[in-house]
Design a protein around this motif. Structure first.
Motif, PDB file in Angstrom:
ATOM      1  N   SER A  55       0.795  -1.220   0.000  1.00  0.00           N
ATOM      2  CA  SER A  55       0.000   0.000   0.000  1.00  0.00           C
ATOM      3  C   SER A  55       0.832   1.276   0.000  1.00  0.00           C
ATOM      4  O   SER A  55       0.426   2.282  -0.580  1.00  0.00           O
ATOM      5  CB  SER A  55      -0.932   0.014   1.217  1.00  0.00           C
ATOM      6  N   SER A  56       1.998   1.251   0.653  1.00  0.00           N
ATOM      7  CA  SER A  56       2.759   2.485   0.815  1.00  0.00           C
ATOM      8  C   SER A  56       4.181   2.437   0.276  1.00  0.00           C
ATOM      9  O   SER A  56       4.738   3.468  -0.070  1.00  0.00           O
ATOM     10  CB  SER A  56       2.835   2.857   2.304  1.00  0.00           C
ATOM     11  N   TYR A  57       4.786   1.246   0.221  1.00  0.00           N
ATOM     12  CA  TYR A  57       6.186   1.161  -0.143  1.00  0.00           C
ATOM     13  C   TYR A  57       6.426   0.208  -1.310  1.00  0.00           C
ATOM     14  O   TYR A  57       7.401  -0.533  -1.329  1.00  0.00           O
ATOM     15  CB  TYR A  57       7.013   0.709   1.066  1.00  0.00           C
ATOM     16  N   SER A  58       5.571   0.248  -2.297  1.00  0.00           N
ATOM     17  CA  SER A  58       5.720  -0.670  -3.425  1.00  0.00           C
ATOM     18  C   SER A  58       6.972  -0.384  -4.240  1.00  0.00           C
ATOM     19  O   SER A  58       7.413  -1.218  -5.027  1.00  0.00           O
ATOM     20  CB  SER A  58       4.486  -0.604  -4.331  1.00  0.00           C
ATOM     21  N   PHE A  59       7.561   0.777  -4.036  1.00  0.00           N
ATOM     22  CA  PHE A  59       8.778   1.144  -4.772  1.00  0.00           C
ATOM     23  C   PHE A  59      10.022   0.459  -4.221  1.00  0.00           C
ATOM     24  O   PHE A  59      11.100   0.526  -4.818  1.00  0.00           O
ATOM     25  CB  PHE A  59       8.992   2.658  -4.722  1.00  0.00           C
ATOM     26  N   MET A  60       9.903  -0.214  -3.083  1.00  0.00           N
ATOM     27  CA  MET A  60      11.066  -0.862  -2.477  1.00  0.00           C
ATOM     28  C   MET A  60      11.560  -2.032  -3.327  1.00  0.00           C
ATOM     29  O   MET A  60      10.789  -2.908  -3.705  1.00  0.00           O
ATOM     30  CB  MET A  60      10.735  -1.366  -1.072  1.00  0.00           C
ATOM     31  N   ALA A  61      12.847  -2.037  -3.601  1.00  0.00           N
ATOM     32  CA  ALA A  61      13.459  -3.111  -4.381  1.00  0.00           C
ATOM     33  C   ALA A  61      14.462  -3.861  -3.516  1.00  0.00           C
ATOM     34  O   ALA A  61      15.012  -3.303  -2.562  1.00  0.00           O
ATOM     35  CB  ALA A  61      14.153  -2.536  -5.606  1.00  0.00           C
ATOM     36  N   ARG A  62      14.674  -5.100  -3.858  1.00  0.00           N
ATOM     37  CA  ARG A  62      15.667  -5.923  -3.166  1.00  0.00           C
ATOM     38  C   ARG A  62      16.695  -6.399  -4.188  1.00  0.00           C
ATOM     39  O   ARG A  62      16.325  -6.939  -5.233  1.00  0.00           O
ATOM     40  CB  ARG A  62      14.986  -7.108  -2.503  1.00  0.00           C
ATOM     41  N   LEU A  63      17.963  -6.214  -3.910  1.00  0.00           N
ATOM     42  CA  LEU A  63      19.017  -6.578  -4.837  1.00  0.00           C
ATOM     43  C   LEU A  63      19.652  -7.905  -4.433  1.00  0.00           C
ATOM     44  O   LEU A  63      20.038  -8.084  -3.274  1.00  0.00           O
ATOM     45  CB  LEU A  63      20.104  -5.498  -4.883  1.00  0.00           C
ATOM     46  N   ILE A  64      19.728  -8.820  -5.385  1.00  0.00           N
ATOM     47  CA  ILE A  64      20.423 -10.088  -5.189  1.00  0.00           C
ATOM     48  C   ILE A  64      21.648 -10.059  -6.098  1.00  0.00           C
ATOM     49  O   ILE A  64      21.524 -10.033  -7.316  1.00  0.00           O
ATOM     50  CB  ILE A  64      19.527 -11.292  -5.564  1.00  0.00           C
ATOM     51  N   MET A  65      22.835 -10.022  -5.510  1.00  0.00           N
ATOM     52  CA  MET A  65      24.057  -9.920  -6.285  1.00  0.00           C
ATOM     53  C   MET A  65      24.940 -11.137  -6.051  1.00  0.00           C
ATOM     54  O   MET A  65      25.266 -11.463  -4.906  1.00  0.00           O
ATOM     55  CB  MET A  65      24.819  -8.646  -5.908  1.00  0.00           C
ATOM     56  N   ASP A  66      25.312 -11.815  -7.128  1.00  0.00           N
ATOM     57  CA  ASP A  66      26.127 -13.021  -7.083  1.00  0.00           C
ATOM     58  C   ASP A  66      25.460 -14.078  -6.206  1.00  0.00           C
ATOM     59  O   ASP A  66      26.116 -14.782  -5.437  1.00  0.00           O
ATOM     60  CB  ASP A  66      27.539 -12.709  -6.570  1.00  0.00           C
TER      61      ASP A  66
END
Length: 203
Positions: A47-58
């Protein structure tokens, strides 16, 4: 015990990035977690933080980021440097060879709930001219990166769409460039992390 990561919203008071909704602090069983004394209801991610992304690196859980347009994620340089495709001397190189181990996740609540997220592939990255470690350079370098995705984040694969996981996400509302943050002014920070309540059997 296995440590699980979860979206943490650390509420220090007012909103810096300009999104207006407050954090819902009602506990809802396993969908909530205590973070620095604040109970976070994961329904606020949608509802409020749909812009949050999670990065998976290597293949490793790394950092968070913020969606600033339909194909661009703002994050820190140190969050992406462990990907084999990272090349500070040629930041705009082709990242397609790393698409299986270096990805962006959106719509994710917690790794306690598998397959709730959507996967997005990196096309390239963009670094500022003075890119580098802010700490190691004595504040002279900028620890910032802009991740460019292959396509609009609201275009998902068929499986994600069929599973109703492709709900609409919106970019963060950036603050006015002229905004002045005063000394001791309270702001809200958010990102991915782990708390004491993230261990097995403690949810």
């Amino acid at each position: 015990a296995t440590m699980h990561t979860a979206a943490i919203v650390s509420c220090l008071a007012i909103t810096f990035l300009g999104f207006g909704s407050s954090v819902n602090t009602r506990r809802r069983g396993s969908n909530s977690e205590i973070a620095s004394g604040v109970v976070v209801d994961y329904s606020t991610i949608r509802s409020s933080y749909s812009f949050m992304a999670r990065l998976i690196m290597d293949g490793a859980f790394r950092c968070g980021g913020a969606l600033i347009s339909d194909r661009f994620i703002a994050t820190s340089r140190h969050c992406i440097k462990d990907c084999p495709c990272f090349d500070a001397g040629n930041p705009s190189n082709d990242w397609t060879r790393c698409k299986k181990i270096c990805v962006i996740k959106l719509r994710e609540n917690s790794d306690l709930e598998p397959d709730t997220e959507t996967i997005h592939h990196i096309k390239t990255i963009h670094l500022p001219t003075n890119s580098g470690s802010h700490a190691d350079s004595g504040g002279q370098k900028t620890d910032f990166a802009l991740v460019e995705l292959f396509q609009n984040v609201n275009i998902c694969n068929q499986e994600e769409t069929d599973d109703n996981r492709c709900w609409t996400v919106s970019p963060v509302r950036l603050p006015d460039p002229a905004i002045s943050i005063k000394k001791l002014q309270r702001v809200r920070t958010l990102g991915w992390g782990a708390t004491e309540a993230s261990f097995d059997g403690e949810q």
